[in-house]
Design a protein around this motif. Structure first.
Motif, PDB file in Angstrom:
ATOM      1  N   LEU A  84       0.823  -1.217   0.000  1.00 28.52           N
ATOM      2  CA  LEU A  84       0.000   0.000   0.000  1.00 28.52           C
ATOM      3  C   LEU A  84       0.855   1.264   0.000  1.00 28.52           C
ATOM      4  O   LEU A  84       0.457   2.303  -0.534  1.00 28.52           O
ATOM      5  CB  LEU A  84      -0.929   0.010   1.219  1.00 28.52           C
ATOM      6  N   LEU A  85       2.038   1.174   0.598  1.00 25.77           N
ATOM      7  CA  LEU A  85       2.941   2.322   0.637  1.00 25.77           C
ATOM      8  C   LEU A  85       3.712   2.501  -0.665  1.00 25.77           C
ATOM      9  O   LEU A  85       4.011   3.623  -1.071  1.00 25.77           O
ATOM     10  CB  LEU A  85       3.933   2.183   1.803  1.00 25.77           C
ATOM     11  N   THR A  86       4.051   1.389  -1.320  1.00 20.82           N
ATOM     12  CA  THR A  86       4.939   1.462  -2.486  1.00 20.82           C
ATOM     13  C   THR A  86       4.216   1.487  -3.829  1.00 20.82           C
ATOM     14  O   THR A  86       4.577   2.268  -4.717  1.00 20.82           O
ATOM     15  CB  THR A  86       5.928   0.279  -2.480  1.00 20.82           C
ATOM     16  N   GLU A  91       2.735   3.380  -9.469  1.00 19.50           N
ATOM     17  CA  GLU A  91       1.693   3.195 -10.480  1.00 19.50           C
ATOM     18  C   GLU A  91       0.591   4.231 -10.273  1.00 19.50           C
ATOM     19  O   GLU A  91       0.037   4.361  -9.181  1.00 19.50           O
ATOM     20  CB  GLU A  91       1.106   1.785 -10.385  1.00 19.50           C
ATOM     21  N   LYS A  92       0.271   4.964 -11.310  1.00 18.95           N
ATOM     22  CA  LYS A  92      -0.686   6.068 -11.196  1.00 18.95           C
ATOM     23  C   LYS A  92      -2.119   5.685 -11.565  1.00 18.95           C
ATOM     24  O   LYS A  92      -3.057   6.384 -11.207  1.00 18.95           O
ATOM     25  CB  LYS A  92      -0.230   7.242 -12.080  1.00 18.95           C
ATOM     26  N   ILE A 100      -2.623  -4.942  -8.595  1.00 20.36           N
ATOM     27  CA  ILE A 100      -1.221  -5.245  -8.295  1.00 20.36           C
ATOM     28  C   ILE A 100      -1.049  -5.579  -6.815  1.00 20.36           C
ATOM     29  O   ILE A 100      -0.377  -6.559  -6.459  1.00 20.36           O
ATOM     30  CB  ILE A 100      -0.318  -4.056  -8.693  1.00 20.36           C
ATOM     31  N   ILE A 101      -1.648  -4.767  -5.947  1.00 21.86           N
ATOM     32  CA  ILE A 101      -1.544  -5.015  -4.503  1.00 21.86           C
ATOM     33  C   ILE A 101      -2.145  -6.371  -4.153  1.00 21.86           C
ATOM     34  O   ILE A 101      -1.557  -7.172  -3.417  1.00 21.86           O
ATOM     35  CB  ILE A 101      -2.243  -3.887  -3.714  1.00 21.86           C
TER      36      ILE A 101
END
Length: 312
Positions: A84-86, A91-92, A100-101
């Motif tokens: 969630l942080l990265t 990715e916008k 992805i997460i």
């Protein structure tokens, strides 16, 4: 070689069912309308029954120590927190972020966990892994609802989001399964058989529908996402969790249960959920397809190394 054959025997049917779905779509037995309805049916009816059945049959073991449960839960939330942080920084596109997460943290634990641990340790390994299935799967599903809704273009307010969570079919199936298991409710044999028959439909139908909808020709458009998520899902995350587990003293069946939790490919139901939440379900399906294709080799690699050094 035995472990490679086992891994292939577990993964090959999943892969072949997706290929069958693609073939049936090619010869026009499956059409788009059927595939949409099949995915909705799998998500709203079949997967909840499958989750209930897995938890009901696991009979939450009282022998598993609290340390293992706490460690597994912390691992799941740590992976989710890191992603969630990265991911949003890299990715916008919102429709890709949630997918992805989800692909990174959510493994095929339901399909692979019990069989993988049983093959490694026999009945000795079942207590740890079945208890983790009953605890971790609801967390997977609960967090998937939050994350996919968070990054969906069709935003819901807090009240709607809460309602979506508590009424999510996968969560409902998991919670009912936990309650029935904890209360030690014994269902009549004919009910058990019916539930078992329905749950047996879930994976084949979902996989064939997934195969029918996967647009393999578009994989090159998502290649960088597929490479990152597949590498993270199959290599980086399992390696990190194994090292952390060793530092906390886990060995044998408990290490095997943790390995079974993090080593499998991206969860099949992640595709169905991405579709339900209007995220990039094409990417989600490709992540399931590619990670499933490579998972026999990565699972074999980890098992071989751990057996060689005497951890299993």
């Amino acid at each position: 070689m035995e472990n490679l054959i086992f891994s292939l025997n577990v993964v090959a049917p999943i892969f072949l069912l997706m290929v069958l779905g693609a073939f049936l779509k090619k010869i026009k037995i499956f059409d788009e309308e059927f595939l949409i309805k099949a995915n909705s049916f799998a998500f709203k009816a079949l997967f909840p029954v499958l989750l209930f059945n897995n938890i009901y049959k696991s009979k939450l073991s009282s022998e598993v120590n609290i340390k293992l449960i706490v460690f597994a839960v912390v691992v799941v939330f740590a992976i989710i927190g890191i992603t969630l942080l990265t991911v949003p920084r890299l990715e916008k596109d919102n429709r890709n972020r949630g997918v992805i997460i989800q692909g990174l943290y959510r493994s095929n634990f339901v399909l692979f966990g019990v069989s993988l641990s049983q093959n490694l340790f026999g009945s000795e390994g079942l207590g740890a892994v079945t208890t983790l299935v009953a605890i971790i799967i609801p967390i997977y599903n609960f967090m998937a609802v939050i994350i996919l809704d968070m990054y969906s273009n069709d935003k819901s307010d807090i009240k709607d989001n809460f309602i979506n969570i508590i009424t999510n079919p996968l969560i409902v199936g998991s919670v009912i399964g936990i309650l029935v298991s904890v209360l030690q409710i014994k269902l009549p044999i004919f009910v058990e058989k019916t539930i078992n028959d329905v749950s047996n439909m879930a994976t084949p139908l979902a996989l064939m529908a997934l195969g029918g909808e996967i647009k393999v020709q578009n994989i090159h458009n998502n290649l960088k996402y597929i490479a990152v998520v597949t590498t993270g899902r199959l290599i980086v995350i399992p390696a990190a969790v194994i090292l952390a587990a060793l530092s906390f003293g886990f060995r044998g069946p408990e290490l095997g249960a943790l390995f079974s939790m993090v080593a499998p490919s991206v969860a099949v139901s992640s595709y169905t959920m991405a579709q339900q939440y209007d995220c990039n379900y094409e990417l989600a399906g490709q992540l399931v397809f590619v990670s499933t294709m490579f998972s026999p080799f990565t699972i074999f690699m980890f098992i071989f190394v751990m057996k060689t050094v005497g951890l299993f």
